[in-house]
Design a protein around this motif. Sequence first.
Motif, short mmCIF file in Angstrom:
data_model
loop_
_atom_site.label_atom_id
_atom_site.label_comp_id
_atom_site.label_asym_id
_atom_site.label_seq_id
_atom_site.Cartn_x
_atom_site.Cartn_y
_atom_site.Cartn_z
N THR A 4 -27.62 67.09 41.77
CA THR A 4 -28.32 68.32 41.42
C THR A 4 -27.33 69.48 41.40
O THR A 4 -26.59 69.69 42.36
CB THR A 4 -29.44 68.62 42.44
N PRO A 5 -27.30 70.26 40.32
CA PRO A 5 -26.35 71.38 40.25
C PRO A 5 -26.67 72.46 41.28
O PRO A 5 -27.82 72.65 41.68
CB PRO A 5 -26.54 71.91 38.83
N ILE A 6 -25.62 73.17 41.69
CA ILE A 6 -25.76 74.31 42.57
C ILE A 6 -25.68 75.59 41.74
O ILE A 6 -24.72 75.78 40.98
CB ILE A 6 -24.64 74.36 43.64
N SER A 34 -15.58 73.01 47.19
CA SER A 34 -16.64 72.21 46.56
C SER A 34 -16.09 70.88 46.07
O SER A 34 -15.01 70.82 45.48
CB SER A 34 -17.25 72.97 45.38
N PRO A 35 -16.82 69.78 46.33
CA PRO A 35 -16.37 68.46 45.84
C PRO A 35 -16.38 68.40 44.32
O PRO A 35 -17.22 69.03 43.66
CB PRO A 35 -17.41 67.50 46.45
N LEU A 36 -15.45 67.67 43.76
CA LEU A 36 -15.28 67.62 42.31
C LEU A 36 -16.50 67.07 41.59
O LEU A 36 -16.79 67.45 40.45
CB LEU A 36 -14.05 66.78 41.96
N GLU A 37 -17.25 66.17 42.25
CA GLU A 37 -18.35 65.51 41.56
C GLU A 37 -19.62 66.35 41.49
O GLU A 37 -20.59 65.96 40.84
CB GLU A 37 -18.67 64.18 42.24
N ARG A 38 -19.62 67.51 42.16
CA ARG A 38 -20.82 68.33 42.19
C ARG A 38 -20.77 69.44 41.12
O ARG A 38 -19.90 70.29 41.15
CB ARG A 38 -20.98 68.98 43.55
N PRO A 39 -21.72 69.46 40.18
CA PRO A 39 -21.74 70.57 39.21
C PRO A 39 -22.24 71.85 39.86
O PRO A 39 -23.13 71.83 40.72
CB PRO A 39 -22.72 70.07 38.14
N TYR A 40 -21.67 72.97 39.44
CA TYR A 40 -22.10 74.26 39.98
C TYR A 40 -21.81 75.36 38.96
O TYR A 40 -21.03 75.19 38.02
CB TYR A 40 -21.42 74.57 41.32
N HIS A 41 -22.47 76.49 39.18
CA HIS A 41 -22.34 77.63 38.28
C HIS A 41 -22.55 78.90 39.09
O HIS A 41 -23.28 78.90 40.09
CB HIS A 41 -23.39 77.53 37.16
N PHE A 42 -21.91 80.00 38.68
CA PHE A 42 -22.03 81.27 39.37
C PHE A 42 -22.76 82.28 38.49
O PHE A 42 -22.42 82.44 37.32
CB PHE A 42 -20.64 81.85 39.70
N THR A 43 -23.74 82.96 39.07
CA THR A 43 -24.37 84.10 38.41
C THR A 43 -24.16 85.33 39.27
O THR A 43 -24.49 85.33 40.46
CB THR A 43 -25.87 83.88 38.17
N ILE A 44 -23.62 86.38 38.67
CA ILE A 44 -23.35 87.64 39.36
C ILE A 44 -24.29 88.69 38.78
O ILE A 44 -24.27 88.97 37.58
CB ILE A 44 -21.89 88.09 39.14
N VAL A 45 -25.12 89.26 39.63
CA VAL A 45 -26.03 90.32 39.23
C VAL A 45 -25.41 91.65 39.66
O VAL A 45 -25.18 91.87 40.85
CB VAL A 45 -27.42 90.13 39.88
N THR A 46 -25.14 92.52 38.69
CA THR A 46 -24.39 93.73 39.00
C THR A 46 -24.66 94.82 37.97
O THR A 46 -25.09 94.54 36.85
CB THR A 46 -22.87 93.43 39.03
#
Length: 293
Positions: A4-6, A34-46
């Motif tokens: 599951t993506p973060i 973060s482990p390589l196998e885990r998908p993730y994405h960053f959202t910055i609210v500004t």
Amino acid sequence: MSKTPIEFIFLTFGERTHYHSQLIYSMISLVAHSPLERPYHFTIVTDKPEFYQWLDGDLFTVVQVEESILSEWRGPFDFFWRIKIEAILYVAKKNSEHHCVYFDTDTIAYTDLSLLYDALDNGLNHMHVKEFEFESTKGRTGKKMKTHGLGKTYGDFTLTKQSAMWNAGVVAISAKNDPVQTLNSALTACDAMCDDGMERKLIEQFSLSLALQANKLSDAEDCIRHYWGNKPQWDNLITEFFTRVFLKGLSFNDAVEMFKLQSHDLPDVVKETKLEKYKNSIAKRYNKLTGKL
């Protein structure tokens, strides 16, 4: 089996660049651990998207919010920190199948995050650390909230002696626990407490605590540091870090590798002396009287 993506969420606004630098440093720490196998994405609210032009690629989304939106997010009782819950909810609605993981800017990951991610996969929410339960609270704010609210119902939650306050420097909601519904419950509780005249200092944090502990909730202090009580020393470290990044012309990925070699031998909290407390109290009163707060 896919993981599951973060969805990492950050919120910051205003002209003070050290907050924005803290945010990027926190993101770098998360990538570093973060482990390589885990998908993730960053959202910055500004409200300052121009401060994030260094971040390039699909890993980052910068959401610009205007003053009118921030005012709307303060809600019907004009509560400033309600903005935090609204910002997390805004991003969660767009990524409802992801684990929803918010960090304050003054946080860093300091060890491998695999156990945290696996716990989220298993439906375990996280906040940074449990601060107190109503039954045992000794602080002034906690006592006032207990006296005012014990036995009352706010939204979906009735306050009991076991109702706990957790530190909201980390707010991690498992995708299994419906982050959107969880955050809507927190908003409803927040507004109800404002309407009832609850001590406001920690209402948004308490609302999130109630909503997340409606499911299983654990602390994240074994992998996340929250240096809310020692920002000057950490700001100096971060300024030095980014000065070197700038002078060497490094990319974000280069900065991640440099972070892995960085020493963080600093305390997260430095207790004020009685004299410092007195001076800071006088300064805050002066700033309030002169309209600087």
